[in-house]
Scaffold this motif. Sequence first.
Motif, PDB file in Angstrom:
ATOM      1  N   SER A   1       0.958  -1.289  -0.061  1.00 22.36           N
ATOM      2  CA  SER A   1      -0.081   0.223  -0.030  1.00 22.36           C
ATOM      3  C   SER A   1       0.848   1.179  -0.050  1.00 22.36           C
ATOM      4  O   SER A   1       2.097   1.136   0.535  1.00 22.36           O
ATOM      5  N   VAL A   2       0.111   2.271  -0.655  1.00 20.91           N
ATOM      6  CA  VAL A   2       1.014   3.550  -0.327  1.00 20.91           C
ATOM      7  C   VAL A   2      -0.089   4.736   0.248  1.00 20.91           C
ATOM      8  O   VAL A   2      -1.215   4.724   0.020  1.00 20.91           O
ATOM      9  N   VAL A   3       0.404   5.415   1.386  1.00 20.59           N
ATOM     10  CA  VAL A   3      -0.460   6.387   1.842  1.00 20.59           C
ATOM     11  C   VAL A   3       0.060   7.742   1.600  1.00 20.59           C
ATOM     12  O   VAL A   3       1.229   7.966   1.704  1.00 20.59           O
ATOM     13  N   THR A   4      -0.687   8.688   1.133  1.00 24.66           N
ATOM     14  CA  THR A   4      -0.221  10.085   0.678  1.00 24.66           C
ATOM     15  C   THR A   4      -1.422  11.008   1.053  1.00 24.66           C
ATOM     16  O   THR A   4      -2.292  10.795   1.545  1.00 24.66           O
ATOM     17  N   GLY A   5      -0.858  12.520   1.159  1.00 21.64           N
ATOM     18  CA  GLY A   5      -1.816  13.484   1.141  1.00 21.64           C
ATOM     19  C   GLY A   5      -2.090  13.877  -0.275  1.00 21.64           C
ATOM     20  O   GLY A   5      -1.839  13.114  -1.186  1.00 21.64           O
ATOM     21  N   CYS A   6      -2.625  15.122  -0.482  1.00 28.07           N
ATOM     22  CA  CYS A   6      -2.878  15.549  -1.879  1.00 28.07           C
ATOM     23  C   CYS A   6      -2.473  17.008  -1.930  1.00 28.07           C
ATOM     24  O   CYS A   6      -2.479  17.688  -0.894  1.00 28.07           O
ATOM     25  N   ALA A   7      -2.788  17.668  -3.220  1.00 28.21           N
ATOM     26  CA  ALA A   7      -2.316  18.713  -3.452  1.00 28.21           C
ATOM     27  C   ALA A   7      -3.844  19.686  -3.328  1.00 28.21           C
ATOM     28  O   ALA A   7      -4.148  20.720  -2.755  1.00 28.21           O
TER      29      ALA A   7
ATOM     30  N   LEU B   1      -6.852  24.482 -11.081  1.00 28.88           N
ATOM     31  CA  LEU B   1      -5.670  25.068 -11.592  1.00 28.88           C
ATOM     32  C   LEU B   1      -5.158  26.438 -11.256  1.00 28.88           C
ATOM     33  O   LEU B   1      -3.817  26.353 -11.091  1.00 28.88           O
ATOM     34  N   GLY B   2      -6.076  27.165 -10.528  1.00 27.49           N
ATOM     35  CA  GLY B   2      -5.514  28.103  -9.841  1.00 27.49           C
ATOM     36  C   GLY B   2      -4.554  28.006  -8.718  1.00 27.49           C
ATOM     37  O   GLY B   2      -3.535  28.849  -8.297  1.00 27.49           O
ATOM     38  N   ARG B   3      -4.613  26.995  -8.159  1.00 25.05           N
ATOM     39  CA  ARG B   3      -3.915  26.667  -6.862  1.00 25.05           C
ATOM     40  C   ARG B   3      -2.456  25.802  -7.389  1.00 25.05           C
ATOM     41  O   ARG B   3      -1.934  25.462  -6.413  1.00 25.05           O
ATOM     42  N   LEU B   4      -2.659  25.491  -8.483  1.00 21.31           N
ATOM     43  CA  LEU B   4      -1.210  24.533  -8.812  1.00 21.31           C
ATOM     44  C   LEU B   4      -0.495  25.283  -9.483  1.00 21.31           C
ATOM     45  O   LEU B   4      -0.538  26.197 -10.286  1.00 21.31           O
ATOM     46  N   ALA B   5       0.897  24.950  -9.355  1.00 22.02           N
ATOM     47  CA  ALA B   5       2.152  25.579 -10.251  1.00 22.02           C
ATOM     48  C   ALA B   5       2.402  24.603 -11.315  1.00 22.02           C
ATOM     49  O   ALA B   5       2.421  23.497 -11.108  1.00 22.02           O
ATOM     50  N   PRO B   6       2.315  25.231 -12.458  1.00 21.94           N
ATOM     51  CA  PRO B   6       2.301  24.476 -13.828  1.00 21.94           C
ATOM     52  C   PRO B   6       3.607  23.876 -14.039  1.00 21.94           C
ATOM     53  O   PRO B   6       3.742  22.935 -14.906  1.00 21.94           O
ATOM     54  N   GLU B   7       4.690  24.160 -13.360  1.00 20.49           N
ATOM     55  CA  GLU B   7       5.766  23.565 -13.644  1.00 20.49           C
ATOM     56  C   GLU B   7       6.075  22.316 -12.761  1.00 20.49           C
ATOM     57  O   GLU B   7       7.259  21.621 -12.877  1.00 20.49           O
ATOM     58  N   ARG B   8       5.296  21.894 -11.792  1.00 17.42           N
ATOM     59  CA  ARG B   8       5.259  20.805 -10.873  1.00 17.42           C
ATOM     60  C   ARG B   8       4.682  19.752 -11.589  1.00 17.42           C
ATOM     61  O   ARG B   8       3.547  19.755 -12.374  1.00 17.42           O
ATOM     62  N   PRO B   9       5.124  18.369 -11.592  1.00 18.42           N
ATOM     63  CA  PRO B   9       4.587  17.215 -11.819  1.00 18.42           C
ATOM     64  C   PRO B   9       3.325  16.876 -11.278  1.00 18.42           C
ATOM     65  O   PRO B   9       3.124  17.051 -10.349  1.00 18.42           O
ATOM     66  N   GLN B  10       2.090  16.925 -12.148  1.00 14.71           N
ATOM     67  CA  GLN B  10       0.876  16.624 -11.629  1.00 14.71           C
ATOM     68  C   GLN B  10       0.296  15.157 -11.814  1.00 14.71           C
ATOM     69  O   GLN B  10       0.532  14.769 -13.092  1.00 14.71           O
TER      70      GLN B  10
END
Length: 231
Positions: free
Chosen positions: A125-131, A178-187
Amino acid sequence: MSSRDVVLGRVRRALAEAPRGQRAGGPGDPPVVRDYHRVHGSRTPAQRVDLLAENLADYRAIVHRSDPGGLPALIHRLLAERGARTVLAPPGLEAAWLAASADSGVTLVEDRATDTPRELDAVDSVVTGCAVAVAETGTLVLDAGPDQGRRRITLVPDHHLCVVRVPDQVVDSVPEALGRLAPERPQTWISGPSATSDIELDRVEGVHGPRTLEVILLTGAEPGRSMPRSG
């Protein structure tokens, strides 16, 4: 001349012949009109979270709700129900979230750049947060933040457990996300577990990502808070 040169040449000629108004973005071109609705309807924060939960479930994600005090026990129970003995967690995930699981003998696996797909596939399993999470589409967006790790750790293991802080991380629409995300980051945009269907519409899950997606909607958490794991 290569096939690549031929194709690119055709694209350049097509663009050169197009009317200026159809080539938005070039010098002297008019601005692109973006007068579409950014949000469909009006919702309270609670209604927004409820819509997210409804759409996540519609995509066959398993949705849970918790507060910070109950989160470690919930994560421990969900991992135990799957028989998970190895759990991958990004370095920025809060240490307390997996404390109960670690105390019970679960092995916490680090997010390492050197891990091969075969090694990741062996993780239970993998446990993560999110953006950010999009209520109208039931979509989770990860951007490789400290509590989310590299993109591949949520694409290879068969079980993904994602914690969403609500209502802080929930928006109504894709334009707002989209307004909260930095376009240069991997999504990574996730709408339910990985799935596809053939011409007979027979659904197959776990095709190019986790077969099971579980989402915990966490209320009462400090917005954006993450701490390195000890050890």
